[in-house]
Design a protein around this motif. Structure first.
Motif: not given
Length: 387
Positions: A127-150
């Motif tokens: 789980x530690x490796x998975x969370x390091x590989x798939x960090x939660x992205x910022x909610x604002x990237x390049x002027x776009x609103x972003x959300x991710x869910x696993x």
């Protein structure tokens, strides 16, 4: 029933099961006492007394298993003392039998505890490796609103083969959602290869097609270290997208992945089907040039990418979940609210029983003057009611 109620129901069931398991050795000992006390001397309840510590061994602590073994021994000794036969040959053999089984139960308890500790350690590492590989992205990237869910298929697990990544590059915001065939640590290793290759290629490659080819070469390079990826077992479906700076269009390369969805601000919905279907990554069956398709990305529109854990979720009758049908006509304040409503709805569809992990990634191109989504509190659910 929402996710909170489903989790509460599962916890209630688990608590009941644990209580029953913890009470079972005591119930068996009480049953043995009753059987031995009310039956003729020719009948014996020693098998029940011997079974009690064996049942306790996998579920109780070491001290708890010792207490159950001692209780079983005392019960046998007390019954034989009451009947005046304690020092006869058969009662002595019965006591030795229960003692031997109790010692065996202690050994079993030690093996189970060590196995559980090793399993817990491996899970924490994964789980530690998975969370390091798939960090939660910022909610604002390049002027776009972003959300991710696993969303893991099993509660309290975060290990699987689904992946997502978003990065702001000189060529715009680039993102990928993919699904690695397989589970566990091998899948995490493959995910790490794909994510690492994507982050590097996204910064260096001028075209989205070039990024896809870099992922293909990375898989070919690492195939021997990933357990021998082959065309039958080692493929990875992926959807890559690119939104150039200030652009009103999105480019997508789809490698055998479920079609992304484009949700408009008025509730309209488009399924972004590729012009030319392509094979998944890692399926080495020939040379297949990548081709990016383009779609309009109006202000206020949401791009949704997901893995087949969403589209292949089934209800009790075996009916697949159709995200396009469920989302069409719905309006959400932001990407986080969309993903929350979507995960709740798919669990409602399946009755809380899912068999595959799912990764979700939502990107919104905000309209001019649109307030920051973090200040929005209104949530519109898939059922049509306001939350």
């Amino acid at each position: 029933m929402g996710k909170r109620e489903q989790r509460r129901g599962r916890r209630t069931g688990e608590i009941r099961n644990r209580r029953f398991v913890r009470a079972l050795p005591g119930l068996i000992i009480v049953g043995g006492l009753m059987f031995d006390f009310f039956t003729p001397p020719a009948f014996t309840a020693v098998p029940l007394f011997a079974a009690a510590p064996l049942i306790a061994a996998p579920f109780f602590s070491l001290a708890g298993t010792i207490r159950v073994g001692i209780a079983a021994l005392l019960c046998v000794a007390g019954l034989r003392l009451y009947s005046g036969t304690l020092f006869q040959v058969v009662p002595v053999i019965e006591l030795l039998t229960v003692l031997t089984v109790s010692v065996l139960a202690l050994f079993i308890n030690g093996v189970v505890r060590r196995s559980n500790e090793q399993l817990a350690s491996a899970r924490v590492i994964a789980e530690t490796a998975m969370r390091a590989v798939l960090p939660t992205p910022s909610d604002r990237i390049g002027g776009l609103y972003v959300a991710a869910r696993y969303e893991a298929a099993q509660a309290d697990e975060f290990v699987g083969g689904d992946l997502f990544s978003v990065t702001d590059t000189p060529y715009g915001v680039r993102l990928v959602v993919g699904d690695v065939r397989g589970k566990g640590l091998d899948a995490v290793e493959t995910v790490a290869v794909i994510i690492g290759a994507f982050r590097e290629a996204a910064e260096q490659e001028r075209s989205l097609e070039g990024v896809a080819q870099r992922l293909e070469r990375a898989l070919a390079r690492e195939s021997s270290g990933l357990g021998g990826l082959d065309a039958a077992e080692g493929f990875i479906t992926a959807a890559l997208a690119e939104i150039p700076p200030g652009a009103t269009r999105v480019r997508i390369v789809n490698r055998g992945h479920p079609e992304p969805l484009l949700l408009h601000s008025d509730g309209a919905l488009d399924v972004l089907e590729p012009t030319l279907p392509a094979l998944p990554l890692g399926m080495d069956l020939g040379v297949w040039p990548d081709r990016a398709d383009e779609w309009e990305l109006p202000a206020g529109a949401t791009l949704l990418l997901y893995t087949d854990g969403l589209s292949e979720a089934r209800d009790a009758d075996g009916v697949f979940y159709d995200p396009a049908e469920r989302l069409r006509g719905r309006i959400f304040p932001g990407p986080e609210e969309l993903l929350s409503a979507l995960t709740d709805d798919v669990r409602l569809h399946t009755g809380g029983v899912t068999t595959d992990d799912m990764a979700l990634l939502a990107v919104v191109r905000p309209a001019e003057g649109q307030p920051d989504r973090r200040t929005t509190v209104k949530i519109v659910g898939l059922g049509g009611g306001d939350g």
